[in-house]
Motif scaffolding. Structure first.
Motif: not given
Length: 277
Positions: A245-273
Motif C-alpha cells: 500500500i505504501a512503504s512499510g504498509w502492506v495488505w496480506h489477507p488471511s481470508a485468501a487461504y482455505r486452510d487456517p493453519i496455512a494462514a497462520y503459517e503465512a503470518g509467521i513467514q511474513l514476520a520472518l521474510e
C-alpha cells in the motif's frame, strides 16, 4: 492529535485478529499490537462458515504444527480435512493468552497518516473514544483491507454470506446437490453450510435479505432442510499474497487461504521474510 486523544507507540500495527494476524503477532511478540474491529478471533474462518480444509501432511513451523496438533486433539478435523471452524475460538484465545499477544478487540482503524520522519500515526476508535498509535509498520490481514478500503476496492474481491442448515427429521442425512445452491460440509455429518454470492454494494441487511430470499426459492429437494444459523461474518474471496500500500504498509489477507493453519503459517513467514532485519 485532537484534545483528549491518547498517544502510544508500537513497532508494528496488525489489523485483524485473523489466523495470519495472530501468527504474525505471536512471532513478533511485544513489538506488535493487533487491532480487531469485531469481538471475534479468526473471524475469516470461525465466524464466516466458509469452506475450509486443513491438510494434515503440510509442513511448517513448530508453532503451526502445534496449532494443528491441538485442533486434532480437540477433534476439530475430519479424516478428509474438513473442520468445525467455530470451535477454533477457544483454541485461539488460549494461543493469545499463552503467547501474550496484545489484541485490542472492538477497535476500528479510523485514519492512517504517514509521518515526515517515517512511520505512521494511526487513529483508532474503541469504547473509550479516539486514540493515536504511532507505529513503524502496518500489516493489514483483514479480508477487505480495513486500513485502506480503497486498496480492496481495486482488487478482485468477492463476498458470500453463508448459513448452517439442518434436517430436523434426519440430522445426518446428506442434502442433495442442486443447481445454484453450493453446499459444503464441516467436521461432522450433520454440519452442512449453504451460501450465496453478494453484490458489491450489499451491506449486512441487504446481504441477509439476499440469502433469505435465495433460500426461500430453493428447489423442492432441499425443502426438508432449514436454516439453523446465519454466519456473523462474510466469507471473503480474495487473491493470496502481499500487496504494498505504501512503504512499510502492506495488505496480506488471511481470508485468501482455505486452510487456517496455512494462514497462520503465512503470518509467521511474513514476520520472518518481511518485517525482521
Amino acid at each position: 492529535m485532537r484534545e483528549g486523544q491518547e498517544a502510544r507507540s508500537a513497532d508494528v500495527l496488525i489489523a485483524g485478529a485473523t489466523f495470519a494476524g495472530l501468527g504474525l503477532a505471536g512471532r513478533l511478540g511485544k513489538q506488535a499490537v493487533v487491532v480487531e474491529r469485531t469481538g471475534f478471533v479468526g473471524p475469516e474462518f470461525t465466524s464466516s462458515y466458509c469452506r475450509a480444509v486443513i491438510h494434515g501432511t503440510a509442513k511448517g513451523s513448530a508453532e503451526a504444527q502445534a496449532l494443528r496438533s491441538e485442533a486434532q486433539e480437540r477433534n476439530l478435523i475430519a479424516s478428509d480435512g474438513a473442520i468445525h471452524s467455530p470451535a477454533f475460538v477457544p483454541v485461539l484465545h488460549r494461543l493469545i493468552q499463552r503467547e501474550g499477544i496484545n489484541v485490542r478487540f472492538l477497535t476500528r482503524v479510523i485514519q492512517v497518516d504517514a509521518q515526515p520522519m517515517g512511520g505512521f500515526a494511526v487513529t483508532l476508535m474503541d469504547g473509550s473514544g479516539l486514540s493515536v498509535l504511532h507505529v513503524k509498520c502496518i500489516v493489514d490481514t483483514t479480508g477487505l483491507c480495513d486500513t485502506s478500503p480503497l486498496t480492496a476496492s481495486m482488487s478482485p474481491v468477492k463476498r458470500r454470506l453463508n448459513a448452517m442448515i439442518h434436517h430436523p427429521g434426519a440430522p445426518e442425512e446428506v442434502p442433495p446437490r442442486c443447481s445454484g445452491y453450493e453446499l459444503h460440509r464441516g467436521r461432522f455429518p450433520s454440519e452442512w453450510m449453504v451460501g450465496c454470492e453478494l453484490a458489491p454494494t450489499d451491506d449486512w441487511a441487504a446481504a441477509r435479505d439476499r440469502l433469505l430470499t435465495h433460500w426461500r426459492q430453493r428447489p423442492e429437494a432441499l425443502k426438508p432442510w432449514q436454516l439453523a444459523t446465519i454466519a456473523d461474518a462474510f466469507e471473503v474471496m480474495v487473491k493470496a499474497g502481499t500487496c504494498d500500500i505504501a512503504s512499510g504498509w502492506v495488505w496480506h489477507p488471511s481470508a485468501a487461504y482455505r486452510d487456517p493453519i496455512a494462514a497462520y503459517e503465512a503470518g509467521i513467514q511474513l514476520a520472518l521474510e518481511v518485517l525482521t532485519p
